[in-house]
Design an enzyme around this catalytic site. Structure first.
Site, PDB file in Angstrom:
ATOM      1  N   ASP A   1     -10.155  -1.349  -7.962  1.00  0.00           N
ATOM      2  CA  ASP A   1      -8.807  -0.811  -7.804  1.00  0.00           C
ATOM      3  C   ASP A   1      -8.925   0.678  -7.472  1.00  0.00           C
ATOM      4  O   ASP A   1      -9.470   1.452  -8.256  1.00  0.00           O
ATOM      5  CB  ASP A   1      -8.075  -1.022  -9.140  1.00  0.00           C
TER       6      ASP A   1
ATOM      7  N   ASP B   1      -0.071   1.081  -1.897  1.00  0.00           N
ATOM      8  CA  ASP B   1       0.994   2.090  -1.959  1.00  0.00           C
ATOM      9  C   ASP B   1       1.739   1.975  -3.295  1.00  0.00           C
ATOM     10  O   ASP B   1       1.900   2.981  -4.025  1.00  0.00           O
ATOM     11  CB  ASP B   1       1.943   1.827  -0.778  1.00  0.00           C
TER      12      ASP B   1
ATOM     13  N   SER C   1      -4.343  -1.275   6.587  1.00  0.00           N
ATOM     14  CA  SER C   1      -3.727  -2.319   7.433  1.00  0.00           C
ATOM     15  C   SER C   1      -4.192  -3.745   7.138  1.00  0.00           C
ATOM     16  O   SER C   1      -3.659  -4.695   7.728  1.00  0.00           O
ATOM     17  CB  SER C   1      -3.932  -2.041   8.948  1.00  0.00           C
TER      18      SER C   1
ATOM     19  N   TYR D   1      -0.021  -5.526   6.288  1.00  0.00           N
ATOM     20  CA  TYR D   1       0.052  -5.318   7.741  1.00  0.00           C
ATOM     21  C   TYR D   1      -0.806  -6.292   8.546  1.00  0.00           C
ATOM     22  O   TYR D   1      -0.817  -6.244   9.784  1.00  0.00           O
ATOM     23  CB  TYR D   1      -0.262  -3.860   8.099  1.00  0.00           C
TER      24      TYR D   1
HETATM   25  N1  AR6 Z   1      -6.962  -0.793  -4.731  1.00  0.00           N
HETATM   26  C1  AR6 Z   1      -7.670  -1.059  -3.616  1.00  0.00           C
HETATM   27  N2  AR6 Z   1      -7.266  -1.894  -2.654  1.00  0.00           N
HETATM   28  C2  AR6 Z   1      -6.075  -2.490  -2.822  1.00  0.00           C
HETATM   29  C3  AR6 Z   1      -5.247  -2.279  -3.953  1.00  0.00           C
HETATM   30  C4  AR6 Z   1      -5.741  -1.372  -4.935  1.00  0.00           C
HETATM   31  N3  AR6 Z   1      -5.060  -1.095  -6.042  1.00  0.00           N
HETATM   32  N4  AR6 Z   1      -4.131  -3.030  -3.810  1.00  0.00           N
HETATM   33  C5  AR6 Z   1      -4.239  -3.703  -2.650  1.00  0.00           C
HETATM   34  N5  AR6 Z   1      -5.419  -3.400  -2.052  1.00  0.00           N
HETATM   35  P1  AR6 Z   1      -1.953  -3.083   1.715  1.00  0.00           P
HETATM   36  P2  AR6 Z   1      -1.447  -2.353   4.522  1.00  0.00           P
HETATM   37  C6  AR6 Z   1      -5.982  -3.861  -0.770  1.00  0.00           C
HETATM   38  O1  AR6 Z   1      -1.048  -4.246   1.827  1.00  0.00           O
HETATM   39  O2  AR6 Z   1      -1.959  -3.668   4.977  1.00  0.00           O
HETATM   40  C7  AR6 Z   1       2.792  -1.349   1.626  1.00  0.00           C
HETATM   41  O3  AR6 Z   1       3.988  -1.957   1.265  1.00  0.00           O
HETATM   42  C8  AR6 Z   1      -5.380  -5.083  -0.144  1.00  0.00           C
HETATM   43  O4  AR6 Z   1      -5.950  -6.254  -0.732  1.00  0.00           O
HETATM   44  O5  AR6 Z   1      -1.880  -2.243   0.498  1.00  0.00           O
HETATM   45  O6  AR6 Z   1      -1.895  -1.124   5.233  1.00  0.00           O
HETATM   46  C9  AR6 Z   1       3.015  -0.046   2.372  1.00  0.00           C
HETATM   47  O7  AR6 Z   1       4.147   0.648   1.890  1.00  0.00           O
HETATM   48  C10 AR6 Z   1      -5.804  -4.906   1.300  1.00  0.00           C
HETATM   49  O8  AR6 Z   1      -7.146  -5.325   1.475  1.00  0.00           O
HETATM   50  O9  AR6 Z   1      -1.761  -2.063   2.958  1.00  0.00           O
HETATM   51  C11 AR6 Z   1       3.213  -0.529   3.778  1.00  0.00           C
HETATM   52  O10 AR6 Z   1       4.548  -0.967   3.973  1.00  0.00           O
HETATM   53  C12 AR6 Z   1      -5.762  -3.386   1.511  1.00  0.00           C
HETATM   54  O11 AR6 Z   1      -5.752  -2.840   0.191  1.00  0.00           O
HETATM   55  C13 AR6 Z   1       2.273  -1.708   3.886  1.00  0.00           C
HETATM   56  O12 AR6 Z   1       2.126  -2.199   2.549  1.00  0.00           O
HETATM   57  C14 AR6 Z   1      -4.550  -2.890   2.263  1.00  0.00           C
HETATM   58  O13 AR6 Z   1      -3.423  -3.656   1.882  1.00  0.00           O
HETATM   59  C15 AR6 Z   1       0.907  -1.303   4.379  1.00  0.00           C
HETATM   60  O14 AR6 Z   1       0.126  -2.460   4.560  1.00  0.00           O
END
Ligand code: AR6
Length: 169
Positions: free
Chosen positions: A10, A34, A122, A126
């Site tokens: 995390d 986020d 992403s 995304y």
């Molecule tokens: N620590 C590390 N990685 C994580 C964590 C964490 N705590 N939580 C999720 N991941 P995402 P995006 C991973 O969806 O695709 C939001 O609503 C996750 O499994 O967080 O860029 C924003 O506000 C994945 O592999 O980001 C935008 O609207 C990676 O982090 C949108 O999501 C990225 O997943 C951005 O989407």
């Protein structure tokens, strides 16, 4: 040379000078990383984001760009918010995803950050396929001239960790 380290876990538990957030243009929070960053980092991050919206980014932070705020309660000095592209099968948006890493490192350099932790931008909500997201992330960090000494990719699950491992071998 910037060292690349991989960690499964995390990112809100990671200690680094700067932690990168996979944000959206609004800068006002969301799900995924986020949501986790704002939850654990506390309200100071959102307060900074609101100030940035009011002063510089009234129309939102454009995709591929990056901007820093306080890290609040996180074990870091700054959060660098970057906006990844939504994955598309019709349009190649790789340059925008590469730009997220480049621009985040540029902001890190401006701040004087020496250690930076990135999530797989992403590759969650995304929709970017993890293998390709990992390739772009690693290639871009390797190709970027920066004073950052260590980039740590913090991967949330085993498949993400494996995808990044395949790229750094
Ligand atoms: N620590 C590390 N990685 C994580 C964590 C964490 N705590 N939580 C999720 N991941 P995402 P995006 C991973 O969806 O695709 C939001 O609503 C996750 O499994 O967080 O860029 C924003 O506000 C994945 O592999 O980001 C935008 O609207 C990676 O982090 C949108 O999501 C990225 O997943 C951005 O989407």
């Amino acid at each position: 040379m910037t060292a690349i380290t991989l960690v499964q876990g995390d990112i809100t538990r990671q200690s680094a000078d700067a932690i990168v957030n996979a944000a959206n243009s609004s800068l006002l929070g969301g799900g995924g990383v986020d949501g986790a960053i704002h939850r654990r980092g506390g309200p100071a991050i959102l307060a900074d984001c609101r100030r940035l919206r009011a002063s510089q980014y009234g129309k939102g932070l454009p995709t591929g760009q990056a901007v820093a705020t306080t890290a609040g309660e996180l074990d870091a000095r700054w959060v660098i918010h970057t906006v990844g592209p939504v994955f598309s099968r019709e349009e190649d948006r790789s340059a925008l995803l590469a730009s997220c890493y480049r621009e985040s490192l540029k902001v890190a350099d401006e701040l004087g950050a020496r250690t930076v932790a990135f999530p797989a931008v992403s590759a969650g909500i995304y929709g970017w396929p993890m293998d390709d997201a990992a390739r772009i992330a690693v290639e871009t960090v390797r190709a970027t001239r920066t004073a950052v000494e260590e980039v740590t990719f913090v991967l949330f699950d085993e498949p993400a960790y494996e995808a990044f491992t395949a790229q750094v071998r």
